[in-house]
Design a protein around this motif. Structure first.
Motif, PDB file in Angstrom:
ATOM      1  N   CYS A   1     -14.436   5.079  -8.460  1.00 15.75           N
ATOM      2  CA  CYS A   1     -13.152   5.497  -9.376  1.00 15.75           C
ATOM      3  C   CYS A   1     -12.999   4.244 -10.180  1.00 15.75           C
ATOM      4  O   CYS A   1     -12.314   3.329  -9.614  1.00 15.75           O
ATOM      5  CB  CYS A   1     -11.980   6.114  -8.610  1.00 15.75           C
ATOM      6  SG  CYS A   1     -10.669   6.331  -9.526  1.00 15.75           S
TER       7      CYS A   1
ATOM      8  N   ASN B   1      -7.699  -1.034  -7.611  1.00 15.76           N
ATOM      9  CA  ASN B   1      -6.728  -0.499  -8.370  1.00 15.76           C
ATOM     10  C   ASN B   1      -5.805   0.267  -7.467  1.00 15.76           C
ATOM     11  O   ASN B   1      -6.191   1.184  -7.371  1.00 15.76           O
ATOM     12  CB  ASN B   1      -7.139  -0.071  -9.627  1.00 15.76           C
ATOM     13  CG  ASN B   1      -5.995   0.876 -10.352  1.00 15.76           C
ATOM     14  OD1 ASN B   1      -4.657   0.623 -10.038  1.00 15.76           O
ATOM     15  ND2 ASN B   1      -6.026   1.383 -11.442  1.00 15.76           N
TER      16      ASN B   1
ATOM     17  N   ASN C   1     -10.959   2.251  -3.963  1.00 16.52           N
ATOM     18  CA  ASN C   1     -11.375   2.876  -5.275  1.00 16.52           C
ATOM     19  C   ASN C   1     -12.775   3.589  -5.232  1.00 16.52           C
ATOM     20  O   ASN C   1     -13.124   3.870  -6.199  1.00 16.52           O
ATOM     21  CB  ASN C   1     -11.149   2.266  -6.643  1.00 16.52           C
ATOM     22  CG  ASN C   1      -9.884   1.565  -6.689  1.00 16.52           C
ATOM     23  OD1 ASN C   1      -9.679   0.301  -6.749  1.00 16.52           O
ATOM     24  ND2 ASN C   1      -8.675   2.231  -6.957  1.00 16.52           N
TER      25      ASN C   1
ATOM     26  N   SER D   1     -14.470   6.942 -16.620  1.00 17.91           N
ATOM     27  CA  SER D   1     -13.905   8.111 -16.884  1.00 17.91           C
ATOM     28  C   SER D   1     -12.742   8.079 -18.203  1.00 17.91           C
ATOM     29  O   SER D   1     -13.623   8.203 -19.239  1.00 17.91           O
ATOM     30  CB  SER D   1     -12.878   8.308 -15.625  1.00 17.91           C
ATOM     31  OG  SER D   1     -11.854   7.388 -15.562  1.00 17.91           O
ATOM     32  N   ASN D   2     -11.568   7.894 -18.375  1.00 19.60           N
ATOM     33  CA  ASN D   2     -10.945   8.165 -19.362  1.00 19.60           C
ATOM     34  C   ASN D   2     -10.932   6.882 -20.432  1.00 19.60           C
ATOM     35  O   ASN D   2     -10.603   7.077 -21.566  1.00 19.60           O
ATOM     36  CB  ASN D   2      -9.427   8.025 -19.040  1.00 19.60           C
ATOM     37  CG  ASN D   2      -8.826   7.080 -18.108  1.00 19.60           C
ATOM     38  OD1 ASN D   2      -9.488   6.253 -17.500  1.00 19.60           O
ATOM     39  ND2 ASN D   2      -7.662   6.617 -18.195  1.00 19.60           N
ATOM     40  N   ALA D   3     -11.625   5.661 -19.929  1.00 20.75           N
ATOM     41  CA  ALA D   3     -11.739   4.686 -20.734  1.00 20.75           C
ATOM     42  C   ALA D   3     -13.367   4.627 -21.338  1.00 20.75           C
ATOM     43  O   ALA D   3     -13.698   3.481 -21.841  1.00 20.75           O
ATOM     44  CB  ALA D   3     -11.191   3.421 -20.226  1.00 20.75           C
ATOM     45  N   TRP D   4     -14.101   5.459 -21.142  1.00 21.68           N
ATOM     46  CA  TRP D   4     -15.371   5.561 -21.303  1.00 21.68           C
ATOM     47  C   TRP D   4     -15.727   5.520 -22.655  1.00 21.68           C
ATOM     48  O   TRP D   4     -15.139   6.191 -23.520  1.00 21.68           O
ATOM     49  CB  TRP D   4     -16.145   6.532 -20.637  1.00 21.68           C
ATOM     50  CG  TRP D   4     -17.524   6.819 -21.229  1.00 21.68           C
ATOM     51  CD1 TRP D   4     -18.213   7.628 -21.956  1.00 21.68           C
ATOM     52  CD2 TRP D   4     -18.629   5.981 -20.737  1.00 21.68           C
ATOM     53  NE1 TRP D   4     -19.534   7.438 -22.258  1.00 21.68           N
ATOM     54  CE2 TRP D   4     -19.958   6.310 -21.290  1.00 21.68           C
ATOM     55  CE3 TRP D   4     -18.831   4.864 -19.855  1.00 21.68           C
ATOM     56  CZ2 TRP D   4     -20.991   5.728 -21.095  1.00 21.68           C
ATOM     57  CZ3 TRP D   4     -20.088   4.297 -19.598  1.00 21.68           C
ATOM     58  CH2 TRP D   4     -21.153   4.680 -20.310  1.00 21.68           C
TER      59      TRP D   4
ATOM     60  N   SER E   1     -11.935   3.099 -14.213  1.00 22.28           N
ATOM     61  CA  SER E   1     -11.483   3.573 -15.628  1.00 22.28           C
ATOM     62  C   SER E   1     -12.593   3.731 -16.784  1.00 22.28           C
ATOM     63  O   SER E   1     -12.651   4.577 -17.592  1.00 22.28           O
ATOM     64  CB  SER E   1     -10.364   2.818 -16.206  1.00 22.28           C
ATOM     65  OG  SER E   1     -10.561   1.389 -16.329  1.00 22.28           O
TER      66      SER E   1
ATOM     67  N   SER F   1      -4.739   3.961  -8.223  1.00 26.38           N
ATOM     68  CA  SER F   1      -5.568   5.053  -8.247  1.00 26.38           C
ATOM     69  C   SER F   1      -6.565   4.937  -7.060  1.00 26.38           C
ATOM     70  O   SER F   1      -7.667   4.780  -7.197  1.00 26.38           O
ATOM     71  CB  SER F   1      -6.526   4.683  -9.488  1.00 26.38           C
ATOM     72  OG  SER F   1      -7.390   5.913  -9.860  1.00 26.38           O
TER      73      SER F   1
END
Length: 159
Positions: free
Chosen positions: A95, A124, A87, A100-103, A97, A127
Motif C-alpha cells: 500500500c 505511513n 503498509n 495508487s492515487n499518486a500514480w 501512494s 494508511s
C-alpha cells in the motif's frame, strides 16, 4: 498498437535501462517461464533493506505484476504473504501512494523499487494495511523494531 503492446514495449525499454544501470543491491528481472521464454508482465525483484536501518541485511523478494494497460495504471507490488509491515496487506500487497492515487505513467520500475525501499523504514501509519503490525508500531516501537530485525534475518542475501 494494442494496449498490451504498449505495456510490453515500455517494459522492454525499462528492462534495457535497468540492465545498463540500477541501484546497488536491487534485483529486477522479468519472470522466466518453464519453456525459457520471458514474461515481461511479471517481474521478480529484490529490495535490499537500507543501511543503518532496522531493515539492513534483509533482501526482500517482491513481485511486480503489470496490468495490460501499463503504464496508464500501476503494477501490483507484492512481498510474500505474511510480510510484516504497517503498509503491506496480509496478502503481501504493498500500500503506497505512488502505486495508487499518486500514480503517474512516467514512474519507472527503478522509482517504484526505491519508493518501496524507502517505505520499509518510513511506514505511513495514516494508511495501515495490517492491524496487528499497526498496533505494535503505535504502542510498542521497541517490539516493532525487534520484529523488523528478526524479519530481515529471514531474508539474507543470496550471494
Amino acid at each position: 498498437m494494442a494496449t498490451g503492446g504498449i505495456a510490453r514495449s515500455r517494459l522492454a525499454e525499462e528492462r534495457k535501462k535497468w540492465r545498463r544501470s540500477h541501484p546497488h543491491g536491487f534485483v529486477a528481472k522479468p519472470e522466466t517461464l518453464p519453456d525459457g521464454s520471458v514474461n515481461l508482465m511479471v517481474w521478480k525483484c529484490v529490495v535490499p533493506g537500507k543501511e543503518g536501518t532496522d531493515w539492513e541485511g534483509g533482501y526482500f523478494p517482491l513481485t511486480l505484476q503489470f496490468p495490460e494497460d501499463y503504464p496508464s495504471n500501476a503494477p501490483v507490488c507484492k512481498f510474500p504473504a505474511g510480510f510484516f509491515h504497517v503498509n503491506v496487506y496480509p496478502t503481501g500487497a504493498v500500500c503506497l501512494s505512488i502505486l495508487s492515487n499518486a500514480w503517474k505513467p512516467s514512474i519507472t520500475v527503478c522509482q517504484i523499487l526505491i519508493g518501496i525501499q524507502d517505505l520499509l523504514d518510513h511506514p505511513n501509519p495514516a494508511s495501515p494495511a495490517q492491524d496487528a503490525c499497526y498496533r505494535l508500531y503505535k504502542k510498542d516501537m521497541r517490539s516493532y523494531k525487534d520484529r523488523v530485525r528478526q524479519q530481515a534475518k529471514q531474508y539474507p542475501s543470496l550471494v
